[in-house]
Design a protein around this motif. Structure first.
Motif, mmCIF file in Angstrom:
data_model
loop_
_atom_site.group_PDB
_atom_site.id
_atom_site.type_symbol
_atom_site.label_atom_id
_atom_site.label_comp_id
_atom_site.label_asym_id
_atom_site.label_seq_id
_atom_site.Cartn_x
_atom_site.Cartn_y
_atom_site.Cartn_z
ATOM 1 N N ILE A 144 0.837 -1.206 0.000
ATOM 2 C CA ILE A 144 0.000 0.000 0.000
ATOM 3 C C ILE A 144 0.866 1.249 0.000
ATOM 4 O O ILE A 144 0.686 2.169 -0.807
ATOM 5 N N GLY A 145 1.829 1.293 0.928
ATOM 6 C CA GLY A 145 2.673 2.477 1.084
ATOM 7 C C GLY A 145 3.513 2.775 -0.139
ATOM 8 O O GLY A 145 3.650 3.943 -0.546
ATOM 9 N N GLU A 146 4.077 1.738 -0.745
ATOM 10 C CA GLU A 146 4.905 1.953 -1.942
ATOM 11 C C GLU A 146 4.040 2.378 -3.121
ATOM 12 O O GLU A 146 4.446 3.228 -3.923
ATOM 13 N N ALA A 147 2.837 1.778 -3.232
ATOM 14 C CA ALA A 147 1.940 2.157 -4.331
ATOM 15 C C ALA A 147 1.485 3.606 -4.186
ATOM 16 O O ALA A 147 1.329 4.327 -5.183
ATOM 17 N N LEU A 148 1.291 4.049 -2.956
ATOM 18 C CA LEU A 148 0.901 5.441 -2.721
ATOM 19 C C LEU A 148 2.053 6.401 -2.996
ATOM 20 O O LEU A 148 1.836 7.585 -3.283
ATOM 21 N N GLY A 149 3.287 5.891 -2.878
ATOM 22 C CA GLY A 149 4.459 6.718 -3.141
ATOM 23 C C GLY A 149 4.997 7.436 -1.920
ATOM 24 O O GLY A 149 5.807 8.365 -2.046
ATOM 25 N N TYR A 150 4.574 6.983 -0.707
ATOM 26 C CA TYR A 150 4.987 7.675 0.512
ATOM 27 C C TYR A 150 5.767 6.784 1.484
ATOM 28 O O TYR A 150 6.039 7.193 2.606
ATOM 29 N N MET A 151 6.126 5.584 1.063
ATOM 30 C CA MET A 151 6.879 4.655 1.907
ATOM 31 C C MET A 151 8.050 4.143 1.092
ATOM 32 O O MET A 151 7.862 3.525 0.036
ATOM 33 N N ASP A 152 9.271 4.405 1.564
ATOM 34 C CA ASP A 152 10.465 4.149 0.760
ATOM 35 C C ASP A 152 11.476 3.339 1.576
ATOM 36 O O ASP A 152 12.039 3.833 2.549
ATOM 37 N N PHE A 153 11.677 2.097 1.168
ATOM 38 C CA PHE A 153 12.637 1.244 1.855
ATOM 39 C C PHE A 153 14.020 1.298 1.214
ATOM 40 O O PHE A 153 15.021 1.100 1.896
ATOM 41 N N GLU A 154 14.078 1.561 -0.076
ATOM 42 C CA GLU A 154 15.374 1.632 -0.747
ATOM 43 C C GLU A 154 16.189 2.822 -0.238
ATOM 44 O O GLU A 154 17.390 2.694 0.040
ATOM 45 N N ARG A 155 15.561 3.966 -0.117
ATOM 46 C CA ARG A 155 16.283 5.132 0.392
ATOM 47 C C ARG A 155 16.647 4.945 1.865
ATOM 48 O O ARG A 155 17.707 5.396 2.309
ATOM 49 N N ALA A 156 15.776 4.286 2.624
ATOM 50 C CA ALA A 156 16.101 4.012 4.021
ATOM 51 C C ALA A 156 17.330 3.111 4.121
ATOM 52 O O ALA A 156 18.211 3.334 4.960
ATOM 53 N N ALA A 157 17.389 2.098 3.241
ATOM 54 C CA ALA A 157 18.556 1.207 3.237
ATOM 55 C C ALA A 157 19.819 1.954 2.835
ATOM 56 O O ALA A 157 20.910 1.683 3.354
ATOM 57 N N LYS A 158 19.679 2.901 1.893
ATOM 58 C CA LYS A 158 20.826 3.709 1.483
ATOM 59 C C LYS A 158 21.354 4.527 2.660
ATOM 60 O O LYS A 158 22.561 4.685 2.839
ATOM 61 N N LEU A 159 20.449 5.011 3.485
ATOM 62 C CA LEU A 159 20.838 5.830 4.629
ATOM 63 C C LEU A 159 21.380 5.006 5.787
ATOM 64 O O LEU A 159 22.383 5.365 6.419
ATOM 65 N N SER A 160 20.697 3.881 6.080
ATOM 66 C CA SER A 160 20.962 3.207 7.350
ATOM 67 C C SER A 160 21.082 1.693 7.274
ATOM 68 O O SER A 160 21.426 1.058 8.273
#
Length: 427
Positions: A144-160
């Motif tokens: 749901i979150g990724e389809a909405l465009g407001y939940m990002d795991f790739e950028r979170a992984a890039k950061l942390s």
């Protein structure tokens, strides 16, 4: 931490309680360590008594001008002092060995806690609400979150790295709204005092609530020796450490909305997708400091306070009584509140409310004085999530999902959403 005096008087009861937790018997080992401690202390006391007596005898010998006897007694005192140094070292070691062993023993379950090995032996206490009545396909929160465009795991992984999430726009606001809603509810309706406390603590605070020494691998530690809190239970409970409270002022009820930090050691392969199991997450914590007589009733009250959050949000949930094999280290009894997640087609824990007896009070040396009573007693403590904000966000997303992929905002959160009534796909 348990009382060694109680263990000496009730060795069979301790081992029976440990057996319920599928733990090895420890009474004989603990009593043996205490026997060693007592023996060393007695030896040291005998040395001190003889040293004091010999010192007096030296004075008497000198008064009688018996130099030979005085010199002999002085030599004896010098020998005792040298021997006492070694005995004092043995005493410190004996005390430390007993305290370390006691600190690793879990709490004693209440008699009404169901005996079992794991979560499959937990017992349903009550079920509230109904599953969503819509007919469209359920989805998991990350879909749901990724389809909405407001939940990002790739950028979170890039950061942390793994087990972190970046939320943006309306989803970030919804997470913040949930936390504010919870803290407002617990302070305004349930009588808890809001606390803003440190997120980093000393060893003593972690020891006081039972995270140390047994669960160090579950924690994050800074380079200067402080620990990031795995839950605000640590700071809220330790507010009364090393204090003497007046019974008439109990219970004390504290709440805090804070980030929590957990290494998730041992959870490899579990909930690797999405934000169910994170290294960093927001949680609204509830803590009560009570006397012995009020603790059980306070446990029921705290659990209802946490349940009220889900009731107000219109979420389907059940409350479970945890069995002996699934309870936390410091708990005597625990209720887990499990919210329904349509995307997983199952219930998942969103709050855990525990009564700990005087287990933490003893570790913190936190006591209270009854009216017209001279003897001090250790406080009884309780803690619970009211609730885990991230998991509540997941529940709202999955239960309020619309057929077009948008998410409706529950009525209780509308005052916090700045006029937004629905989260739709980013343009």
């Amino acid at each position: 931490m348990l009382d060694i005096k109680w263990i000496r008087d009730n060795p069979e009861a301790l081992d029976a309680a440990l057996a319920k937790r599928s733990a090895e018997p420890m009474a004989a080992t603990l009593i043996g360590l205490d026997d060693r401690r007592r023996s060393v202390i007695q030896t040291l006391q005998d040395m001190q008594s003889r040293r004091n007596a010999a010192s007096k005898e030296i004075g008497a010998a000198m008064a009688q001008k018996n130099a030979e006897l005085a010199d002999k007694l002085k030599a004896e005192v010098a020998t005792i002092k040298d021997t006492m140094s070694e005995a004092e070292r043995e005493e410190r070691e004996a005390v430390a060995a007993l305290e370390d062993a006691l600190s690793r023993i879990p709490n004693i379950p209440f008699d009404d806690v169901p005996v079992g090995k794991d979560e499959h032996d937990n017992v349903v206490k009550r079920t509230v609400g109904q599953k969503p009545g819509w007919n469209h396909a359920a989805k998991e929160h990350f879909e749901i979150g990724e389809a909405l465009g407001y939940m990002d795991f790739e950028r979170a992984a890039k950061l942390s790295g793994s087990r972190f999430t970046v939320l943006t726009g309306p989803l970030a606001r919804l997470e913040r709204a949930l936390g504010q809603f919870m803290i407002d509810m617990h302070t305004g309706e349930h009588g808890y005092t809001e606390v803003s406390s440190p997120l980093m603590v000393r060893d003593e605070a972690m020891f006081g609530t039972g995270q140390l020494p047994k669960f160090a691998e579950d924690l994050f530690k800074t380079t200067d020796g402080r620990w990031l809190i795995p839950t605000a239970e640590v700071t809220l409970t330790n507010l009364v450490s090393a204090e003497v409270l007046e019974q008439e002022k109990l219970p004390l009820r504290f709440t805090a909305l804070t980030p929590s930090f957990r290494s998730e050691a041992g959870s490899a392969g579990r909930d690797t997708r999405g934000m169910l199991r994170q290294h960093q997450f927001w949680k609204c914590e509830l803590v009560s400091i009570t006397d012995a007589e009020s603790a059980v009733a306070e446990h029921e009250r705290m659990t209802e306070c946490a349940e009220n959050v889900l009731k107000r949000l219109g979420l389907h949930f059940r409350t479970m009584t945890l069995c002996t094999g699934d309870m936390g280290f410091g708990a005597r009894k625990t209720y887990d509140i499990e919210v329904w997640l349509p995307g997983q087609d199952t219930f998942r824990e969103i709050s855990s409310c525990s009564v700990c007896g005087d287990f933490q009070g003893r570790r913190m040396n936190a006591r209270y004085r009854g009216k017209d009573e001279k003897a001090l007693k250790f406080v009884h403590t309780l803690n619970g999530s009211g609730t885990a904000v991230g998991r509540c966000l997941i529940a709202v997303m999955e239960n309020y999902l619309n057929e077009d992929g948008s998410v409706t905002i529950p009525d209780a959160l509308l005052p916090y959403m700045g006029g937004l009534t629905k989260i739709e796909r980013a343009a």
